[in-house]
Design a protein around this motif. Structure first.
Motif, short mmCIF file in Angstrom:
data_model
loop_
_atom_site.label_atom_id
_atom_site.label_comp_id
_atom_site.label_asym_id
_atom_site.label_seq_id
_atom_site.Cartn_x
_atom_site.Cartn_y
_atom_site.Cartn_z
N GLU A 1 0.82 -1.22 0.00
CA GLU A 1 0.00 0.00 0.00
C GLU A 1 0.85 1.26 0.00
O GLU A 1 0.48 2.27 -0.60
CB GLU A 1 -0.96 0.01 1.19
N SER B 1 -3.47 0.89 -7.55
CA SER B 1 -4.04 -0.30 -6.93
C SER B 1 -3.95 -1.52 -7.85
O SER B 1 -3.60 -2.63 -7.41
CB SER B 1 -5.50 -0.05 -6.54
N GLU C 1 -8.68 1.05 -0.09
CA GLU C 1 -8.79 1.60 1.26
C GLU C 1 -7.43 1.68 1.94
O GLU C 1 -7.12 2.65 2.63
CB GLU C 1 -9.74 0.74 2.11
N ARG D 1 -5.83 -3.30 -1.94
CA ARG D 1 -7.12 -2.63 -1.88
C ARG D 1 -6.96 -1.11 -1.79
O ARG D 1 -6.01 -0.61 -1.17
CB ARG D 1 -7.93 -3.14 -0.69
#
Length: 431
Positions: free
Chosen positions: A134, A384, A392, A390
């Motif tokens: 991420e 992403s 989020e 993900r």
């Protein structure tokens, strides 16, 4: 009429109707409900007029140039050169991503294209080095915001045409803000990424031979922004012609010098470029009759007057403009925001003493930051898909970058002289 027009537009966007279709349908509903059926013939006419502009030809050419660079090895060589310069620095891969985005974004003029081209190369390496997926995606998505702030930039072209200001002035106004964004982002990397990639003191020091060898390999790619901007400000060609020159240059270098662009690749490159260009121009075409109706009914003036009467403080008014742009940028694509809000914000900006060129840069920066925040978050969606994580999680990881970039945006807002310094120094028009 303004309430019905914007109400229908908001409803359709909430239902997930594409922005271009939402613009057209909401206008048609208002024309029917308001007994303006006699104006129907103006809709296709204004659609044609909206895109019948020589300057807009720069959009497909810049998109094509970016795709040719990505496929033909030019962007890869840019990354290799930046990597050589930063290999001993802490968070070097994150800094390489930002540095390469600086070069690639200055040519492609597109945030998603910058994230796809540069992130596609650096995100896998960051993950191998130990970066959380991420965070690697957040670095690429945040770095991609530079794509439209530095010239040449597709949103800058759109604003210049919409506001009737010089494209050259807009391009020059983006240089200082873009470089400041790069510098600030590099500092954020030192805090967010250094624990995953401390300074590599064992990496060999850069030698003069290595530098010149790498520079020679990437030099033709690095030369491209200087050819474009030098040609524009040297009076050799217009910004639109510069876009065409950039496409020819990218093709020639990729095909005949680097020899990484095969003839079989061209069809895919042209199709991808055509799809991206058609999407942007379709939004522009349907914003034409929408904007014409608003102007014909005096809606921008009504909104501007209401806003000026509501916020008496200059500080509060400027803050409100930024908040409005950021919120709308959460839901609408950059081109749509520029086309819809420029007629409304121009009179407000003029009343506050903000030159159109500075206002244009504030709009571009706001919408660029909006590309990293859901629900639109085009940069995040692209990152992403590359990182396989993900959205989020990426959104949480990107927050430090967003807070810092918003702080820099406020500085530009209250000190627009930073934006206008370079155009003014060169005697370029600000209106």
């Amino acid at each position: 009429m303004p309430g019905l027009l914007f109400g229908m537009l908001a409803l359709m966007l909430a239902l997930g109707v594409p922005i271009a279709v939402s613009l057209g349908l909401s206008l048609i509903i208002v024309l029917i409900a308001g007994d303006f059926i006699h104006l129907f013939p103006m809709v296709p006419q204004r659609m044609f007029v909206a895109v019948d502009n020589f300057t807009f030809m720069a959009i497909p050419f810049f998109i094509l140039a970016g795709n040719l660079m990505a496929r033909g090895g030019m962007s890869k060589r840019m990354i290799n050169f930046v990597q050589l310069l930063l290999r001993r620095k802490p968070a070097s891969l994150a800094k390489i991503t930002t540095g390469a985005s600086l070069f690639f974004g200055s040519i492609s003029g597109s945030n998603p294209a910058t994230v796809a081209a540069i992130g596609g190369l650096t995100i896998p390496h960051m993950k191998k080095r130990g970066y959380p997926p991420e965070l690697a995606a957040a670095v690429a998505a945040a770095s991609g915001t530079i794509g439209v702030i530095l010239p040449p930039s597709i949103p800058m072209v759109t604003f210049a045409v919409t506001a009737n200001v010089s494209v050259g002035s807009m391009f020059m106004a983006g240089i200082i803000p873009g470089l400041i964004f790069v510098f600030v982002m590099m500092q954020v990397h030192r805090f967010t990424c250094v624990k995953y990639e401390p300074a590599d003191k064992e990496a060999p020091r850069l030698t003069a031979k290595e530098f010149f060898t790498s520079f020679r390999d990437a030099g033709l790619a690095l030369l491209m922004p200087f050819i474009i901007l030098g040609g524009i400000y040297g009076g050799v060609f217009t910004p639109t012609e510069a876009a065409a020159v950039s496409s020819v240059y990218a093709f020639a270098i990729s095909k005949f010098v680097y020899r990484e662009l095969n003839t079989s690749d061209l069809f895919e490159v042209f199709v991808r470029s055509a799809k991206s260009s058609a999407l942007i121009l379709f939004v522009i075409s349907l914003s034409g009759p929408f904007g014409w109706f608003m102007t014909n009914e005096g809606i921008p003036g009504q909104i501007a007057t209401a806003v000026l009467n509501t916020f008496e403080s200059r500080i509060a008014l400027l803050l409100m403009i930024n908040v409005m742009l950021l919120v709308i940028g959460l839901f609408l694509e950059t081109q749509a925001v520029i086309l819809l809000l420029t007629p409304i914000l121009l009179p407000i900006g003029m009343s506050l003493g903000i030159p159109p060129v500075a206002l244009g840069m504030l709009i571009v920066i706001n919408t660029s930051i909006g590309m990293t925040t859901p629900p639109l978050a085009v940069n995040v969606f692209v990152a992403s898909s590359i990182a396989g994580v993900r959205i989020e999680k990426i959104t949480r990881a990107i927050l430090p970058y967003m807070f810092v970039l918003l702080g820099v945006l406020l500085v530009f807002t209250y000190f627009p002289q930073i934006i206008t310094f370079l155009p003014s120094l060169l005697g370029l028009p600000l209106h």
